[in-house]
Design an enzyme around this catalytic site. Structure first.
Site, PDB file in Angstrom:
ATOM      1  N   LYS A  22      72.714  -3.806 -48.593  1.00 53.34           N
ATOM      2  CA  LYS A  22      73.590  -4.760 -47.974  1.00 53.34           C
ATOM      3  C   LYS A  22      73.074  -6.191 -48.973  1.00 53.34           C
ATOM      4  O   LYS A  22      73.800  -7.257 -48.423  1.00 53.34           O
ATOM      5  CB  LYS A  22      72.848  -4.308 -46.623  1.00 53.34           C
ATOM      6  N   ASN A  23      71.966  -6.095 -48.649  1.00 54.34           N
ATOM      7  CA  ASN A  23      71.885  -7.763 -48.628  1.00 54.34           C
ATOM      8  C   ASN A  23      72.039  -8.447 -50.141  1.00 54.34           C
ATOM      9  O   ASN A  23      72.161  -9.325 -50.116  1.00 54.34           O
ATOM     10  CB  ASN A  23      70.218  -8.087 -48.107  1.00 54.34           C
ATOM     11  N   CYS A 117      71.284 -11.741 -36.828  1.00 56.66           N
ATOM     12  CA  CYS A 117      69.490 -10.861 -36.021  1.00 56.66           C
ATOM     13  C   CYS A 117      69.017 -12.305 -35.512  1.00 56.66           C
ATOM     14  O   CYS A 117      68.346 -13.037 -36.890  1.00 56.66           O
ATOM     15  CB  CYS A 117      69.151 -10.154 -36.491  1.00 56.66           C
ATOM     16  N   ARG A 122      65.710 -19.745 -37.587  1.00 55.69           N
ATOM     17  CA  ARG A 122      65.679 -19.183 -38.642  1.00 55.69           C
ATOM     18  C   ARG A 122      66.011 -20.331 -39.893  1.00 55.69           C
ATOM     19  O   ARG A 122      67.235 -20.290 -39.642  1.00 55.69           O
ATOM     20  CB  ARG A 122      66.607 -17.318 -38.501  1.00 55.69           C
ATOM     21  N   ASP A 307      61.659  -5.629 -43.718  1.00 54.95           N
ATOM     22  CA  ASP A 307      62.506  -5.764 -43.072  1.00 54.95           C
ATOM     23  C   ASP A 307      62.009  -4.039 -43.156  1.00 54.95           C
ATOM     24  O   ASP A 307      63.410  -3.458 -41.969  1.00 54.95           O
ATOM     25  CB  ASP A 307      63.792  -5.275 -43.952  1.00 54.95           C
ATOM     26  N   ARG A 399      75.631  -2.854 -38.625  1.00 56.18           N
ATOM     27  CA  ARG A 399      75.624  -4.411 -39.561  1.00 56.18           C
ATOM     28  C   ARG A 399      74.996  -3.688 -40.938  1.00 56.18           C
ATOM     29  O   ARG A 399      75.956  -4.403 -42.091  1.00 56.18           O
ATOM     30  CB  ARG A 399      75.197  -5.894 -38.250  1.00 56.18           C
TER      31      ARG A 399
END
Ligand code: EPU
Length: 434
Positions: A22-23, A117, A122, A307, A399
């Site tokens: 995903k990232n 999220c 952040r 994560d 997501r």
């Protein structure tokens, strides 16, 4: 309105195939904006964050064509800035990579502050510092980010990151690819998807060196050309299934992985008494013994990934003795612990430290996914708990996890996704196996 219903207590057996990272995907799709020609991206995970990013590129004039479920062709030959993207850019974190790619492509950028999220503040100050160092003027206000490069093109420079930031490293790398001259990023993050992005960019004609170390050098080129690139497998998705087996028991082969990327996760699970066998592109995870306590501190790669913190903490709830988990990346990533307490977990949180007293078992309860990884932790808790766990707000989970329900069902888990109609008068719920 979706929720998952998990009936716990079933051990997991079989094989699960890990999707693309995903990232990496959420960095590479925005980076494709800078490519003149067709980028074929393979091993793309089917998750809502990548769908949204592809939609953003479409709204900017890109031709986006799904070749099959995990391959997409993106042609950004005729792209333009568009304010129509704002509703989508507000909804996802990775939209901040558009700052770098728009500045690279157009010499100007118009987007919103990112969403994503929520685990406390952040900041994106390091991204902004990087763009300014490359000669961009940044105007931020009313939730909008407008930037422009002096003389219409960024100029390479040396950027020292005050904090190891995955996002800032990626954003500056993207912006620097089409800048004039050389950019040096120091104190860069070293996550596997940073190397993946560098490999993608280089395969499209960029000149990026040193990704995976703390110093990355980018020599600006005049243009990028099309090509084909396959994303690496998702380290965190793999780690999540490994943690699920550790919690629920059983034996599962986790396939399509790069075992080296999982070293930090495997090492902790082995300390806890989980058996792990590594192959070339798979790991087999087996747990039938009692789990032992251990301590975990999350750190930038190659440290234990933040994560995976909610998932490993959930496993540690079932380990004999006291474990200490220290969150070393985010200020406020323990919100989900209230949900675990509803299931019988005994955890005391003090700032960035959670002290977990192992219990003999968890019990099912109605809980919510507070964010993506917290949601994955709730699924793991539900799998090993006695009775039924209902997990609300699963859109967070979707997501980042492709077909988590289907993949777990294949391993023998009793989990279903349930869609409840918006109309409260209509009480019929439709269940799907995901
Ligand atoms: N930070 C700053 N200033 C900045 C940027 C970051 O102070 O300009 C701080 C943050 O507050 C944090 C630390 O630096 O304390 C690290 O943040 P980083 O920039 O590395 O995080 P990110 O790029 O925003 C990505 C992932 C996150 C993952 C972190 C850390 C994406 C879209 N997000 O976020 O993934 O937790 O790196 O590895 O790639 C997830 O997948 O669930 C997720 C949240």
């Amino acid at each position: 309105m979706d929720k998952y219903i998990v009936k716990g207590g079933k051990k997991l057996f079989g094989e699960v195939e890990i999707s693309g990272a995903k990232n990496a995907a959420v960095a590479i799709i925005p980076a494709a904006l800078m490519v003149n020609g067709v980028c074929r991206i393979e091993n793309l995970p089917q998750i809502s964050d990548t769908d949204k990013l592809l939609e953003i590129l479409s709204l900017m004039g890109a031709q986006v064509r799904l070749v099959n479920k995990t391959t997409v062709d993106v042609d950004c030959t005729n792209v333009y800035l568009s304010d129509e993207i704002f509703e989508l850019t507000k909804a996802i974190r990775a939209s901040y990579y558009l700052i770098g790619s728009m500045l690279g492509r157009f010499g100007e950028a118009r987007t919103t502050m990112p969403g994503g999220c929520n685990f406390g503040v952040r900041p994106i100050d390091q991204h902004i510092k990087g763009m300014k160092a490359l000669g961009a003027t940044m105007n931020i206000g009313n939730g909008l980010i407008c930037a422009s490069a002096r003389d219409g093109r960024l100029k390479g420079n040396r950027v020292y990151l005050d904090k190891v930031s995955v996002g800032a490293t990626i954003n500056i790398m993207i912006a620097a690819v089409l800048a004039k001259g050389q950019t040096v990023i120091e104190n860069a993050a070293r996550e596997p998807h940073i190397v993946d992005l560098a490999n993608f960019l280089n395969s499209m004609g960029a000149d990026v060196r040193g990704a995976g170390t703390t110093t990355i050098k980018v020599r600006g080129v005049e243009a990028l050309h099309g090509g084909t690139y396959a994303l690496i497998p998702d380290q965190i998705e793999a780690g999540t299934y490994m943690a699920a087996v550790a919690a629920a028991g059983g034996e599962v082969r986790v396939t399509n992985v790069i075992p080296k990327h999982l070293d930090c996760i495997s090492a902790k699970l082995v300390e806890m008494g989980v058996e792990i066998e590594e192959g070339d592109d798979y790991v087999t995870v087996k747990r039938d013994a009692v789990l032992r306590h251990t301590n975990v501190k999350t750190l930038p790669y190659p440290g234990f990934p933040t994560d995976m913190q909610p998932q490993i903490s959930t496993v540690l709830c079932l380990a004999e003795g006291t474990s200490i988990v220290t969150e070393g990346v985010w200020d406020n990533r323990f919100k989900y612990i209230n949900e675990l307490r509803k299931m019988g977990a005994e955890i005391h949180v003090d700032g960035k430290v959670a002290v977990i007293e192992g219990v003999s078992g968890l019990t099912g309860a109605p809980v919510a996914a507070c964010d993506l990884r917290a949601g994955a932790a709730m699924v793991i808790a539900g799998l090993c708990a006695e009775g039924t766990t209902t997990i609300e707000d699963v859109e967070y989970i979707e997501r980042g996890y492709q077909d988590i329900v289907g993949k777990l069902r294949k391993l023998g888990a009793d989990i279903v996704a349930v869609t409840e109609p918006n109309d409260p008068a209509d009480k019929t719920a439709t269940a799907s196996a995901g």
